[in-house]
Enzyme design. Structure first.
Site, PDB file in Angstrom:
ATOM      1  N   PHE A  66       0.782  -1.216  -0.005  1.00 31.26           N
ATOM      2  CA  PHE A  66      -0.148   0.055  -0.045  1.00 31.26           C
ATOM      3  C   PHE A  66       0.938   1.243   0.100  1.00 31.26           C
ATOM      4  O   PHE A  66       0.854   2.062   0.920  1.00 31.26           O
ATOM      5  CB  PHE A  66      -0.993  -0.033   1.334  1.00 31.26           C
ATOM      6  CG  PHE A  66      -2.119   1.138   1.073  1.00 31.26           C
ATOM      7  CD1 PHE A  66      -3.268   0.802   0.588  1.00 31.26           C
ATOM      8  CD2 PHE A  66      -2.121   2.191   1.948  1.00 31.26           C
ATOM      9  CE1 PHE A  66      -4.219   1.641   0.371  1.00 31.26           C
ATOM     10  CE2 PHE A  66      -3.064   3.076   1.985  1.00 31.26           C
ATOM     11  CZ  PHE A  66      -4.083   3.036   1.067  1.00 31.26           C
ATOM     12  N   ALA A 114     -14.000  -6.817  -6.781  1.00 29.33           N
ATOM     13  CA  ALA A 114     -13.971  -6.176  -5.313  1.00 29.33           C
ATOM     14  C   ALA A 114     -12.562  -6.259  -4.869  1.00 29.33           C
ATOM     15  O   ALA A 114     -12.190  -7.430  -4.931  1.00 29.33           O
ATOM     16  CB  ALA A 114     -14.992  -7.321  -4.594  1.00 29.33           C
ATOM     17  N   LYS A 123       9.195  -4.321 -12.783  1.00 31.69           N
ATOM     18  CA  LYS A 123       9.830  -4.847 -14.015  1.00 31.69           C
ATOM     19  C   LYS A 123      11.102  -5.924 -13.558  1.00 31.69           C
ATOM     20  O   LYS A 123      11.332  -6.742 -14.512  1.00 31.69           O
ATOM     21  CB  LYS A 123      10.330  -3.565 -14.620  1.00 31.69           C
ATOM     22  CG  LYS A 123      11.251  -2.871 -13.715  1.00 31.69           C
ATOM     23  CD  LYS A 123      11.095  -1.306 -13.509  1.00 31.69           C
ATOM     24  CE  LYS A 123      10.403  -1.027 -12.196  1.00 31.69           C
ATOM     25  NZ  LYS A 123      10.025   0.411 -12.148  1.00 31.69           N
ATOM     26  N   GLY A 157       4.165   2.489 -17.500  1.00 30.67           N
ATOM     27  CA  GLY A 157       3.337   2.991 -16.765  1.00 30.67           C
ATOM     28  C   GLY A 157       1.980   3.050 -17.403  1.00 30.67           C
ATOM     29  O   GLY A 157       1.391   1.928 -17.960  1.00 30.67           O
ATOM     30  N   GLY A 213       7.824  14.545  -7.003  1.00 30.13           N
ATOM     31  CA  GLY A 213       7.342  13.048  -7.231  1.00 30.13           C
ATOM     32  C   GLY A 213       7.847  12.149  -8.233  1.00 30.13           C
ATOM     33  O   GLY A 213       7.367  11.095  -8.232  1.00 30.13           O
ATOM     34  N   GLU A 268      12.900   9.158  -6.680  1.00 29.91           N
ATOM     35  CA  GLU A 268      13.198   8.658  -5.492  1.00 29.91           C
ATOM     36  C   GLU A 268      14.226   9.331  -4.932  1.00 29.91           C
ATOM     37  O   GLU A 268      15.115   9.954  -5.514  1.00 29.91           O
ATOM     38  CB  GLU A 268      13.190   7.011  -5.408  1.00 29.91           C
ATOM     39  CG  GLU A 268      12.074   6.263  -6.038  1.00 29.91           C
ATOM     40  CD  GLU A 268      12.130   4.890  -5.886  1.00 29.91           C
ATOM     41  OE1 GLU A 268      13.193   4.310  -5.477  1.00 29.91           O
ATOM     42  OE2 GLU A 268      11.512   4.375  -6.914  1.00 29.91           O
ATOM     43  N   ASP A 312      16.758   0.611 -14.587  1.00 35.19           N
ATOM     44  CA  ASP A 312      15.435   0.276 -14.563  1.00 35.19           C
ATOM     45  C   ASP A 312      15.096   0.249 -16.047  1.00 35.19           C
ATOM     46  O   ASP A 312      14.191  -0.825 -16.683  1.00 35.19           O
ATOM     47  CB  ASP A 312      14.798   1.728 -14.131  1.00 35.19           C
ATOM     48  CG  ASP A 312      13.532   1.717 -14.435  1.00 35.19           C
ATOM     49  OD1 ASP A 312      12.610   1.242 -13.733  1.00 35.19           O
ATOM     50  OD2 ASP A 312      12.889   2.371 -15.417  1.00 35.19           O
ATOM     51  N   LYS A 322      13.224  -3.351 -18.303  1.00 37.77           N
ATOM     52  CA  LYS A 322      12.206  -2.907 -19.143  1.00 37.77           C
ATOM     53  C   LYS A 322      12.358  -3.562 -20.507  1.00 37.77           C
ATOM     54  O   LYS A 322      11.593  -4.006 -21.206  1.00 37.77           O
ATOM     55  CB  LYS A 322      11.527  -1.369 -19.453  1.00 37.77           C
ATOM     56  CG  LYS A 322      11.070  -1.168 -17.703  1.00 37.77           C
ATOM     57  CD  LYS A 322      11.026   0.315 -17.698  1.00 37.77           C
ATOM     58  CE  LYS A 322      10.280   0.842 -16.313  1.00 37.77           C
ATOM     59  NZ  LYS A 322      10.404   2.245 -16.153  1.00 37.77           N
ATOM     60  N   GLY A 354       4.244   7.277 -11.832  1.00 30.94           N
ATOM     61  CA  GLY A 354       3.244   7.712 -10.982  1.00 30.94           C
ATOM     62  C   GLY A 354       2.123   6.709 -10.660  1.00 30.94           C
ATOM     63  O   GLY A 354       2.192   6.130 -11.368  1.00 30.94           O
TER      64      GLY A 354
HETATM   65  N1  LIG Z   1       6.080   4.595  -8.373  1.00 31.06           N
HETATM   66  C1  LIG Z   1       5.927   4.402  -9.859  1.00 31.06           C
HETATM   67  O1  LIG Z   1       5.400   5.489 -10.401  1.00 31.06           O
HETATM   68  C2  LIG Z   1       5.957   3.256 -10.450  1.00 31.06           C
HETATM   69  C3  LIG Z   1       5.756   3.086 -11.775  1.00 31.06           C
HETATM   70  C4  LIG Z   1       5.600   1.746 -12.487  1.00 31.06           C
HETATM   71  C5  LIG Z   1       5.800   0.651 -11.643  1.00 31.06           C
HETATM   72  N2  LIG Z   1       6.179   0.741 -10.212  1.00 31.06           N
HETATM   73  C6  LIG Z   1       6.460  -0.418  -9.577  1.00 31.06           C
HETATM   74  O2  LIG Z   1       5.608  -0.859  -8.662  1.00 31.06           O
HETATM   75  C7  LIG Z   1       6.006  -1.403  -7.490  1.00 31.06           C
HETATM   76  C8  LIG Z   1       5.655  -0.495  -6.322  1.00 31.06           C
HETATM   77  O3  LIG Z   1       6.274   0.777  -6.512  1.00 31.06           O
HETATM   78  P1  LIG Z   1       5.862   2.091  -5.453  1.00 31.06           P
HETATM   79  O4  LIG Z   1       6.460   3.221  -6.001  1.00 31.06           O
HETATM   80  O5  LIG Z   1       4.435   1.891  -5.223  1.00 31.06           O
HETATM   81  O6  LIG Z   1       6.655   1.581  -4.041  1.00 31.06           O
HETATM   82  P2  LIG Z   1       6.391   2.142  -2.531  1.00 31.06           P
HETATM   83  O7  LIG Z   1       5.682   3.330  -2.653  1.00 31.06           O
HETATM   84  O8  LIG Z   1       7.564   1.795  -1.704  1.00 31.06           O
HETATM   85  O9  LIG Z   1       5.434   0.869  -1.888  1.00 31.06           O
HETATM   86  C9  LIG Z   1       5.790  -0.324  -1.651  1.00 31.06           C
HETATM   87  C10 LIG Z   1       4.633  -0.738  -0.584  1.00 31.06           C
HETATM   88  O10 LIG Z   1       5.231  -2.185  -0.058  1.00 31.06           O
HETATM   89  C11 LIG Z   1       5.503  -2.165   1.143  1.00 31.06           C
HETATM   90  N3  LIG Z   1       6.432  -3.011   1.339  1.00 31.06           N
HETATM   91  C12 LIG Z   1       7.728  -2.875   1.173  1.00 31.06           C
HETATM   92  N4  LIG Z   1       8.315  -4.334   1.461  1.00 31.06           N
HETATM   93  C13 LIG Z   1       7.485  -4.923   2.018  1.00 31.06           C
HETATM   94  C14 LIG Z   1       7.428  -6.435   2.466  1.00 31.06           C
HETATM   95  N5  LIG Z   1       8.551  -6.909   2.398  1.00 31.06           N
HETATM   96  N6  LIG Z   1       6.400  -6.781   3.128  1.00 31.06           N
HETATM   97  C15 LIG Z   1       5.029  -6.144   2.976  1.00 31.06           C
HETATM   98  N7  LIG Z   1       4.986  -5.022   2.443  1.00 31.06           N
HETATM   99  C16 LIG Z   1       6.156  -4.135   1.796  1.00 31.06           C
HETATM  100  C17 LIG Z   1       5.951  -0.737   1.484  1.00 31.06           C
HETATM  101  O11 LIG Z   1       5.844  -0.484   2.905  1.00 31.06           O
HETATM  102  P3  LIG Z   1       6.511   0.702   3.644  1.00 31.06           P
HETATM  103  O12 LIG Z   1       5.827   1.929   3.499  1.00 31.06           O
HETATM  104  O13 LIG Z   1       6.925   0.324   4.906  1.00 31.06           O
HETATM  105  O14 LIG Z   1       7.851   0.908   2.742  1.00 31.06           O
HETATM  106  C18 LIG Z   1       4.909   0.247   0.818  1.00 31.06           C
HETATM  107  O15 LIG Z   1       3.947   0.379   1.209  1.00 31.06           O
HETATM  108  C19 LIG Z   1       7.331  -1.516  -7.657  1.00 31.06           C
HETATM  109  O16 LIG Z   1       7.725  -2.715  -8.290  1.00 31.06           O
HETATM  110  C20 LIG Z   1       7.776  -0.218  -8.719  1.00 31.06           C
HETATM  111  O17 LIG Z   1       8.891  -0.607  -9.665  1.00 31.06           O
HETATM  112  C21 LIG Z   1       6.051   2.032  -9.532  1.00 31.06           C
END
Ligand SMILES: NC(=O)c1ccc[n+]([C@@H]2O[C@H](COP(=O)([O-])OP(=O)(O)OC[C@H]3O[C@@H](n4cnc5c(N)ncnc54)[C@H](OP(=O)(O)O)[C@@H]3O)[C@@H](O)[C@H]2O)c1
Length: 356
Positions: A14, A36, A109, A138, A191, A194, A205, A209, A308
């Site tokens: 989340f 759901a 990815k 995305g 935003g 990182e 990255d 891909k 995003g």
């Molecule tokens: N952000 C983007 O724009 C984007 C775009 C395309 C793809 N993605 C991909 O989407 C995925 C998630 O990215 P995100 O940006 O949403 O990352 P994020 O904001 O860091 O969210 C990851 C979530 O997973 C939780 N988490 C981490 N390790 C865990 C574990 N071992 N067990 C249970 N929960 C855990 C984190 O908790 P904490 O809050 O405690 O860290 C956080 O709530 C990645 O694979 C990323 O490459 C992201």
């Protein structure tokens, strides 16, 4: 009147992406009435459930929050959406979810580039699906374009901007003349980056891909670290002045071409000079672009927001909806070969830089 059966979904993670997926799935005005969201798994589930984002999820019956993956495995969910990231333990979760008869949708990815073929094959054996549109581009539906829309063709080349963070940094340097570190600070504030953007700037990255797209387009199994890359972290403000003198600008491109007769793959990720008025030069901020060249279709272009939470959620929900439409569909895993030669890319980087 018959009512369509509900598809139950569990969300892993989340964070940025997961919370956006949850919001969209619970927005019943958005046309997802047959889907759901029933479970959310996160390592800080209790805390996140009480956070403003967690409390804002209006759901009847309420979503079950958990920090135990076992709760997801024994639940009646049909689809597990993985939005945590990293390879471990995500690969174990994906394997166990598929083995338990659930379909898996992921935005990850690295997971797909390293373990995608194995997970896809396991899904097919289980009569379930493994989908990963969100792992590349995305909101830009490039996985579908390559794996489905263009299967009638033989794709010979992919040229793309696949990393929104690096594109935001480079296009900011172009627009303002600022240094790379100032552009990174700006991208973080918006935003788009990182805390540590090295994996983006160095090309890791985009290599993951590109490995995924090369598997889908050419049927080759290439590991991300086999793909040569040059880091965009060394680009300086003065490089844009030089590029401008050639009516160009600088973008991080991902390039792959496959010669089927010679079984030779050329692939690289690097910052190169592109024409300012090209599709690539016009991509600013976190935008992604890809031009796919087919033997019969010629160039097919696709353009969109590459990063995003909300944009990525669009791709995830598209995959969930595809599974919901036909739960029994079996999507056979592609047959990939590792029997190919990787071509030394150096001269091509310069040729392409002149050409685009
Ligand atoms: N952000 C983007 O724009 C984007 C775009 C395309 C793809 N993605 C991909 O989407 C995925 C998630 O990215 P995100 O940006 O949403 O990352 P994020 O904001 O860091 O969210 C990851 C979530 O997973 C939780 N988490 C981490 N390790 C865990 C574990 N071992 N067990 C249970 N929960 C855990 C984190 O908790 P904490 O809050 O405690 O860290 C956080 O709530 C990645 O694979 C990323 O490459 C992201």
């Amino acid at each position: 009147m018959s009512v369509a059966p509900l598809i139950n979904v569990a969300l892993l993670g989340f964070g940025t992406v997961g919370s956006a997926v949850a919001r969209r799935l619970l927005d019943r005005s958005g046309g997802n009435k047959a889907i759901a969201l029933t479970h959310i798994f996160d390592r800080r589930a209790a805390e996140k459930a009480e956070s403003p984002a967690g409390l804002a999820l209006a759901s009847r019956p309420p979503v079950a929050w958990t920090s135990s993956f076992e709760d997801i495995l024994v639940s009646d969910v049909d689809i597990v959406v993985e939005a945590v990231g990293g390879v471990d333990p995500a690969v174990d979760w994906a394997r166990r979810a598929l083995a338990a008869g659930k379909s898996v949708v992921t935005a990850n990815k690295q997971l797909v580039a390293l373990h995608g073929p194995e997970l896809w094959a396991l899904a097919a054996r289980q009569g379930r699906q493994f989908r990963f549109e969100a792992a590349v581009g995305g909101a830009m539906p490039i996985v579908r374009a390559v794996a489905e829309g263009l299967t009638g063709d033989s794709i010979t080349q992919i040229v793309a901007i696949l990393n929104g963070t690096t594109n935001a940094v480079l296009s900011q340097m172009e627009a303002t003349g600022c240094s790379l570190s100032d552009a990174v600070t700006d991208a973080r504030a918006r935003g788009y980056a990182e805390e540590d953007p090295r994996a983006d700037l160095d090309g890791d990255d985009a290599r993951a891909k590109l490995a995924i797209l090369s598997a889908l387009a050419f049927g080759v199994r290439v590991a991300p670290d086999q793909i040569p890359s040059r880091s965009a972290a060394r680009v300086e403000a003065g490089d844009f002045t030089t590029a401008r003198g050639r009516r160009g600008t600088i973008r991080q491109l991902a390039y792959a071409a496959y010669d089927r007769e010679r079984s030779t793959l050329s692939a690289w990720v690097a910052p190169v000079v592109v024409a300012r008025d090209s599709l690539f030069g016009r991509a600013v901020g976190p935008q992604n672009v890809a031009v796919l060249t087919g033997k019969h279709s010629g160039d097919v272009g696709i353009f969109g927001t590459g990063a995003g939470g909300d944009a990525t959620a669009v791709a995830i929900i598209g995959d969930v909806a595809s599974i919901a439409r036909d739960r029994a569909a079996i999507v056979p895993a592609p047959r990939l070969t590792s029997d190919f030669r990787l071509h030394n890319p150096d001269h091509e980087i310069f040729e392409l830089a002149e050409a685009v």
